[in-house]
Motif scaffolding. Structure first.
Motif, PDB file in Angstrom:
ATOM      1  N   ILE A   1       0.833  -1.203   0.000  1.00  0.00           N
ATOM      2  CA  ILE A   1       0.000   0.000   0.000  1.00  0.00           C
ATOM      3  C   ILE A   1       0.868   1.254   0.000  1.00  0.00           C
ATOM      4  O   ILE A   1       0.449   2.321  -0.482  1.00  0.00           O
ATOM      5  N   ILE A   2       2.092   1.153   0.534  1.00  0.00           N
ATOM      6  CA  ILE A   2       3.003   2.295   0.520  1.00  0.00           C
ATOM      7  C   ILE A   2       3.243   2.778  -0.904  1.00  0.00           C
ATOM      8  O   ILE A   2       3.371   3.987  -1.154  1.00  0.00           O
TER       9      ILE A   2
ATOM     10  N   THR B   1       8.980   9.214   5.718  1.00  0.00           N
ATOM     11  CA  THR B   1      10.144   8.415   6.107  1.00  0.00           C
ATOM     12  C   THR B   1      10.777   8.892   7.405  1.00  0.00           C
ATOM     13  O   THR B   1      11.631   8.205   7.958  1.00  0.00           O
ATOM     14  N   ARG B   2      10.332  10.062   7.889  1.00  0.00           N
ATOM     15  CA  ARG B   2      10.959  10.631   9.098  1.00  0.00           C
ATOM     16  C   ARG B   2       9.898  11.215  10.036  1.00  0.00           C
ATOM     17  O   ARG B   2      10.035  12.321  10.533  1.00  0.00           O
TER      18      ARG B   2
ATOM     19  N   ALA C   1       3.860   6.400   8.984  1.00  0.00           N
ATOM     20  CA  ALA C   1       2.674   7.234   8.793  1.00  0.00           C
ATOM     21  C   ALA C   1       2.388   7.221   7.303  1.00  0.00           C
ATOM     22  O   ALA C   1       3.154   7.770   6.504  1.00  0.00           O
ATOM     23  N   ILE C   2       1.297   6.562   6.920  1.00  0.00           N
ATOM     24  CA  ILE C   2       1.020   6.273   5.510  1.00  0.00           C
ATOM     25  C   ILE C   2      -0.407   6.702   5.208  1.00  0.00           C
ATOM     26  O   ILE C   2      -1.365   6.177   5.788  1.00  0.00           O
TER      27      ILE C   2
ATOM     28  N   GLU D   1      -2.409  11.422  -3.656  1.00  0.00           N
ATOM     29  CA  GLU D   1      -1.299  11.258  -4.597  1.00  0.00           C
ATOM     30  C   GLU D   1      -0.166  10.472  -3.945  1.00  0.00           C
ATOM     31  O   GLU D   1       0.245  10.759  -2.822  1.00  0.00           O
ATOM     32  N   ALA D   2       0.360   9.474  -4.655  1.00  0.00           N
ATOM     33  CA  ALA D   2       1.462   8.659  -4.134  1.00  0.00           C
ATOM     34  C   ALA D   2       2.756   9.467  -4.162  1.00  0.00           C
ATOM     35  O   ALA D   2       3.127  10.036  -5.192  1.00  0.00           O
ATOM     36  N   LYS D   3       3.430   9.518  -3.029  1.00  0.00           N
ATOM     37  CA  LYS D   3       4.712  10.219  -2.974  1.00  0.00           C
ATOM     38  C   LYS D   3       5.447   9.853  -1.688  1.00  0.00           C
ATOM     39  O   LYS D   3       4.837   9.500  -0.671  1.00  0.00           O
ATOM     40  N   GLN D   4       6.742   9.956  -1.744  1.00  0.00           N
ATOM     41  CA  GLN D   4       7.588   9.764  -0.572  1.00  0.00           C
ATOM     42  C   GLN D   4       7.920  11.126   0.002  1.00  0.00           C
ATOM     43  O   GLN D   4       8.365  12.018  -0.709  1.00  0.00           O
TER      44      GLN D   4
END
Length: 653
Positions: free
Chosen positions: A315-316, A323-324, A524-525, A532-535
């Protein structure tokens, strides 16, 4: 012994118990030092631990013996009452020795879980005997057996010992009894205070290390628990522990720390109250917070952790994930406080359990209910635990779905139903709520990933042995999450719901540094609802999630939260995380520069190494220290002055 009895007379039993108590506590402390010898060596603290520990043991035993010292001097020798008093004295001695022994025997297990001696957590769990006894019986049978055996042995030998020391003791002449009693009491009081100064001794006076456990080794567990009980009678204030700062300066710095222009803060009575327009302008969306028990980032494969979460990792890929992001504390109620109210951590208990947190305390449920949402809390156990039910019902949640509402769950463990049952209930609730014209907010809290690590058999291939391990419950919980995602994606509510998976805290927080920052990093996802998918590699805190969720759902945020709306471009200099570890507060910025405040100690400044997880001493500018200091003081100040009072927020609308 007869000679000693003749020399010491009526004080012989008191001194004998005092010496035995010192032997018990010192032996336990030496054993703990051997067990944790690497950390003791690293802190260079063996000598300090033993000397200061002896001092604290004297304090504890003097408190225990003040009253017996006086009454033994006064009553021994009076034929009418002496025999009765000596029986009472024996009971007192046996009970005191049992308390000392039992608390020390309980200490290693508690340290394994919390990396400190028994403290307020030990006491708070006693309030919930059903859940705690179920957990202990399921996962700690050996410890229970040892505790039972030690109790029997202590009571037996303690009774025998007390009989020996009180027999044939000589009493002074009647005119010496009161003076002797007063001298004994004076010595005990002096020993209990352990100081000629204005203040008696307390744990901060003998703290010597950045390693909290090493500081705790200088205590004994009986003192640690009794001191915690004393503090629990008052609401601890940050200003008692951290450097003081003028009220106006705190307000000024807190306002400047947010991404809102300071000129927009116009409510003097509520200095952080401000309106923040939502980034999404369409029809309001549902919000679902999936709060994961004890899921640190180190257990999530997609965040560089162990390969235990294939479904979460999948799902990520289609999510906005951080990431932090760091937890604000080490307990579930601290996480609940952060993700529902955006409230800053303090050295006091979380507002979930504090008096002013029980009604009209701001949460996003207040805002969402005010905007026409159905507000709900779903929990697989008894929601009265840790006062979660009272906190929710008093602060905007209108619907509680807990253990009594589950019909024929497939598996019930010590803390409630398994995560499969929880997610099945959540899916059913969401499906029904979605049929209504009003949007919903659901706060779902899992239970499986908690000791004693119970879950249904045959669902996963165990990662390690035995079956009841943290890693295996993480894997099972992820399996249950995957099954839920399959249902949710096929549902009618998926496209108009914002989901966030976030942990309440990591599992066991430990380490020999001022603040073990790596144990605070959590997943935290955010996904669903056209996210919108993003890192996202910005540093962030749990308190940033509530304003972010409101913004994503299309709800203007008019409230006192100081967290960032992370849908906005936040100035890098304002990004930060806050962490509370017992009485230690840490503030870390986007450059991994950390400021640490420990109770009644000088401020410490570091550069945090994200690879080694070391805190390397570093001199930081005063403005950074001041900003950290303001944040360390803010939570207690806001609580004390009702800056989070929902009634006042509504009046200002």
């Amino acid at each position: 012994m007869d000679i000693a009895k003749q020399l010491l007379g009526v004080l012989f039993p008191i001194i004998a118990v005092f010496i035995v108590g010192l032997i018990i506590l010192t032996t336990s402390r030496i054993a703990l030092c051997i067990w944790k010898r690497d950390r003791v060596k690293k802190s260079n603290g063996l000598k300090t631990i033993l000397i200061s520990g002896l001092r604290m043991d004297v304090v504890t035993l003097c408190y225990l013996l003040i009253l017996p010292s006086l009454l033994t001097c006064l009553l021994t020798g009076f034929e009418a009452i002496s025999g009765v008093w000596l029986i009472i004295l024996r009971i007192w001695f046996v009970a005191g020795l049992w308390l000392l022994v039992y608390m020390e025997i309980s200490t290693p297990t508690f340290i394994e879980e919390y990396d400190v001696r028994p403290n307020r957590f030990f006491v708070e769990y006693l309030i919930y005997p059903k859940e705690v006894m179920s957990m202990l019986w399921t996962g700690y049978k050996l410890e229970l057996f040892l505790g039972f055996v030690v109790t029997l042995l202590t009571l037996y030998f303690g009774w025998m010992f007390s009989g020996v020391i009180v027999s044939d003791i000589s009493s002074p002449a009647w005119y010496w009894r009161l003076p002797l009693g007063l001298v004994a009491v004076a010595l005990c009081v002096l020993g209990a205070r352990s100081s000629f100064g204005h203040r008696g001794i307390n744990p901060s006076m003998i703290a010597f290390s950045n390693d909290n456990l090493m500081n705790d080794f200088t205590l004994n567990s009986t003192y640690s628990v009794l001191y915690a009980i004393k503090l629990m009678k008052t609401e601890e204030d940050s200003s008692k522990y951290y450097p003081k700062m003028e009220h106006d300066k705190v307000m000024d710095l807190i306002q400047k720390s947010t991404h809102v222009e300071q000129s927009q803060y116009t409510h003097q009575e509520l200095p952080t109250l401000v309106r923040r327009p939502a980034s999404y302008k369409g029809k309001p969306k549902n919000i679902v917070i999936l709060l994961q028990e004890s899921l640190g980032s180190r257990f999530v494969g997609g965040l560089g952790g162990l390969p235990l979460t294939p479904n979460l990792d999948e799902i990520i890929k289609e999510s906005w994930y951080f990431t932090r992001l760091y937890a604000t504390g080490t307990r579930s109620i601290r996480g609940i406080e952060a993700v529902t109210s955006g409230f800053s951590p303090t050295p006091a208990n979380a507002v979930v359990k504090l008096p002013k947190g029980q009604q009209d305390f701001y949460t996003i449920a207040q805002t969402l209910y005010h905007n026409g949402y159905h507000t709900q809390f779903i929990y697989g156990g008894e929601s009265h635990f840790d006062n979660m039910k009272g906190y929710c019902l008093g602060n905007g949640f209108t619907d509680i779905q807990d253990l009594p509402t589950f019909i024929k769950p497939q598996f019930v463990g010590s803390w409630g139903v398994c995560d499969e049952d929880l997610y099945e209930k959540a899916h059913q609730q969401f499906t029904e709520l979605n049929k209504s014209d009003k949007p919903f907010f659901s706060f779902v809290f899992t239970t499986t990933n908690h000791s004693p690590f119970e879950y249904p058999e045959g669902k996963i291939e165990p990662y390690n042995s035995p079956a009841a391990t943290r890693e295996n419950t993480v894997k099972y919980s992820d399996f249950a999450f995957g099954e839920f995602i399959k249902q949710a994606k096929a549902s009618d509510y998926w496209d108009n719901t914002i989901f966030v998976v976030v942990a309440d805290h990591d599992s066991r927080v430990s380490g020999d540094q001022s603040i073990p920052a790596d144990y605070f990093k959590i997943p935290a996802i955010i996904f669903g609802g056209g996210v919108e998918a993003k890192q996202d590699d910005r540093i962030a805190s749990q308190i940033d999630l509530p304003p972010t969720l409101l913004s994503l759902a299309g709800i203007d945020n008019f409230g006192p939260m100081i967290g960032h709306d992370l849908t906005q471009d936040i100035e890098t200099s304002k990004l930060r995380a806050m962490m509370q570890f017992h009485n230690t507060f840490a503030w870390m910025n986007n450059d991994n520069q950390a400021v640490v405040f420990q109770a009644n100690k000088p401020v410490e400044t570091y550069q945090y190494d994200t690879q080694t997880h070391d805190l390397n001493p570093m001199t930081l500018p005063q403005d950074i220290i001041d900003m950290a200091n303001a944040n360390a003081l803010w939570g207690s100040l806001a609580y004390k002055n009702d800056y989070y009072h929902w009634g006042k927020v509504k009046q200002a609308m």
